[in-house]
Design an enzyme around this catalytic site. Structure first.
Site, mmCIF file in Angstrom:
data_model
loop_
_atom_site.group_PDB
_atom_site.id
_atom_site.type_symbol
_atom_site.label_atom_id
_atom_site.label_comp_id
_atom_site.label_asym_id
_atom_site.label_seq_id
_atom_site.Cartn_x
_atom_site.Cartn_y
_atom_site.Cartn_z
ATOM 1 N N ASP A 265 43.514 40.353 9.653
ATOM 2 C CA ASP A 265 42.827 41.422 8.946
ATOM 3 C C ASP A 265 41.638 41.820 9.811
ATOM 4 O O ASP A 265 41.230 41.091 10.718
ATOM 5 C CB ASP A 265 42.380 40.953 7.564
ATOM 6 C CG ASP A 265 42.258 42.110 6.579
ATOM 7 O OD1 ASP A 265 42.047 43.256 7.014
ATOM 8 O OD2 ASP A 265 42.359 41.865 5.352
ATOM 9 N N TRP A 266 41.061 42.971 9.535
ATOM 10 C CA TRP A 266 40.054 43.545 10.422
ATOM 11 C C TRP A 266 38.778 42.699 10.406
ATOM 12 O O TRP A 266 38.057 42.655 9.423
ATOM 13 C CB TRP A 266 39.785 44.985 10.001
ATOM 14 C CG TRP A 266 40.677 45.997 10.653
ATOM 15 C CD1 TRP A 266 40.269 47.186 11.183
ATOM 16 C CD2 TRP A 266 42.092 45.947 10.878
ATOM 17 N NE1 TRP A 266 41.344 47.867 11.724
ATOM 18 C CE2 TRP A 266 42.476 47.124 11.554
ATOM 19 C CE3 TRP A 266 43.083 44.999 10.592
ATOM 20 C CZ2 TRP A 266 43.783 47.398 11.929
ATOM 21 C CZ3 TRP A 266 44.396 45.262 10.969
ATOM 22 C CH2 TRP A 266 44.731 46.445 11.625
#
Length: 367
Positions: A254-255
């Site tokens: 995920d970012w």
């Protein structure tokens, strides 16, 4: 590797064999721009811009012109193509939870294919969805995104046609968020604790369904799993996902959820930048033998296999040109589909045969 008659894995292996080390490492992180000074290795990450291929989408991996490998162009999200730069140019599809209420596998395929088409027409070859986390915390702010509802079996059943629909459009689906990411509160600090049986019976089935459908990628989550960050949890990623569940695709973070060069722990790609998986850092890790060449090759092979498997590699490079981002890809047909799917997700009781109201004293089985 250009022979479309060969299996995707064989094509990927042939291509990896012809890549230099730096070409391989460039595929393991987001497309970052050198900062031009300051700390060595520092870079600038820009997303959803209107000025360059390196920042056109929410996630971007650089192309390889020498070998004809297109960029990986990733965009949110699980309910369709999010475009804040060009509002109104994509369809507002029903949410994952609404679609789950349909209990309709054909509707799920139509949903996935409709979204996938718009991603392709916008030049994006990775859809950051579907989301499948089981609703275990009623107040979770993202329950509406997830197509499992409260039922692992429902999620496992419905994610299959959703993934197949997305990937029928030559777009890689991304099942998320793996794993135990069942609340947004304190998601960057919380440790979700669950034993093996609970994980396999409650939390893994929707991801397993995605694997059964051939999903090309998965996204590891922000939270910790039994005290270890999800994106560097070898038990969750290597042993369970890639081992027990048989996942053949690649895992992206995920970012901002990468905390180390955790290639050996099962993470294949850092998003959106290169803080830990940058070429210089991974070269150092290889020299120190904390990362192996075999692990690098495995990660790159997984990425390329997914690209070959869904057809990203077998269309003109112009298909993935960043200038397509601005196109209006919605249509009367897609709007009609979205309305039809929304109606299918609205469950009503039909009083067939005058069953209601119930006769006083009647005894009926309730299933």
């Amino acid at each position: 590797w250009s022979d479309t008659k060969l299996p995707p894995l064989q094509r990927a292996l042939l291509l990896v064999h012809n890549m230099t080390l730096d070409e391989k490492l460039a595929m393991l992180h987001g497309w970052a721009t050198p900062a031009g000074g300051g700390e060595s290795g520092a870079s600038v990450i820009t997303m959803e811009c209107n000025t360059s291929a390196s920042c056109a989408y929410i996630g971007n991996v650089a192309p390889n012109a020498r070998l004809g490998i297109p960029p990986l162009t990733m965009n949110d999200g699980p309910q369709g193509f999010r475009d804040t730069k060009h509002p109104g140019t994509s369809t507002a599809w029903p949410s994952g939870l609404a679609m789950a209420a349909s209990w309709d596998v054909d509707a799920m395929f139509e949903w996935g294919a409709g979204m996938g088409r718009e991603f392709r027409e916008k030049g994006a070859n990775v859809q950051l969805g579907p989301g499948v986390n089981v609703a275990r915390v009623p107040r979770n702010g993202r329950n509406f995104e997830y197509l499992s509802g409260e039922d692992p079996f429902l999620g496992r059943t419905l994610v299959r046609p959703a993934v197949r629909g997305i990937q029928s459009q030559k777009v890689i689906a991304n099942v998320k968020h793996y794993v135990l990411n069942n609340q947004e509160t304190n998601r960057n600090e919380v440790s979700a604790e669950a034993d093996e049986r609970t994980r396999f019976e409650i939390y893994y089935p929707p991801f397993e369904g995605a694997v059964e459908a051939g999903v090309g990628s998965a996204m590891c989550s922000y939270n910790k799993v039994n005290g270890v960050w999800a994106c560097e949890s070898s038990p969750a990623l290597v042993h369970d996902l890639k081992g027990k569940l048989g996942f053949q695709g690649f895992v992206m973070s995920d970012w901002g959820a990468t905390h180390s060069a955790s290639l050996m722990q099962g993470l294949d790609m850092e998003m959106p930048g290169d803080q830990f998986f940058g070429t210089a850092r991974l070269r150092t890790a290889l020299e120190r033998k904390t990362v192996t060449r075999a692990a690098v090759d495995d990660s790159v092979t997984r990425i390329l296999r997914a690209m070959f498997d869904v057809g990203v590699m077998d269309v003109p490079l112009s298909t993935w040109h960043w200038g397509r981002h601005a196109r209006n890809v919605s249509s009367e047909a897609s709007a009609a589909s979205a309305r039809r799917l929304s109606a299918a997700s609205t469950v009503l009781l039909k009083n067939e045969g005058g069953l209601l109201p119930l006769r006083r004293g009647a005894r009926l089985p309730l299933l």
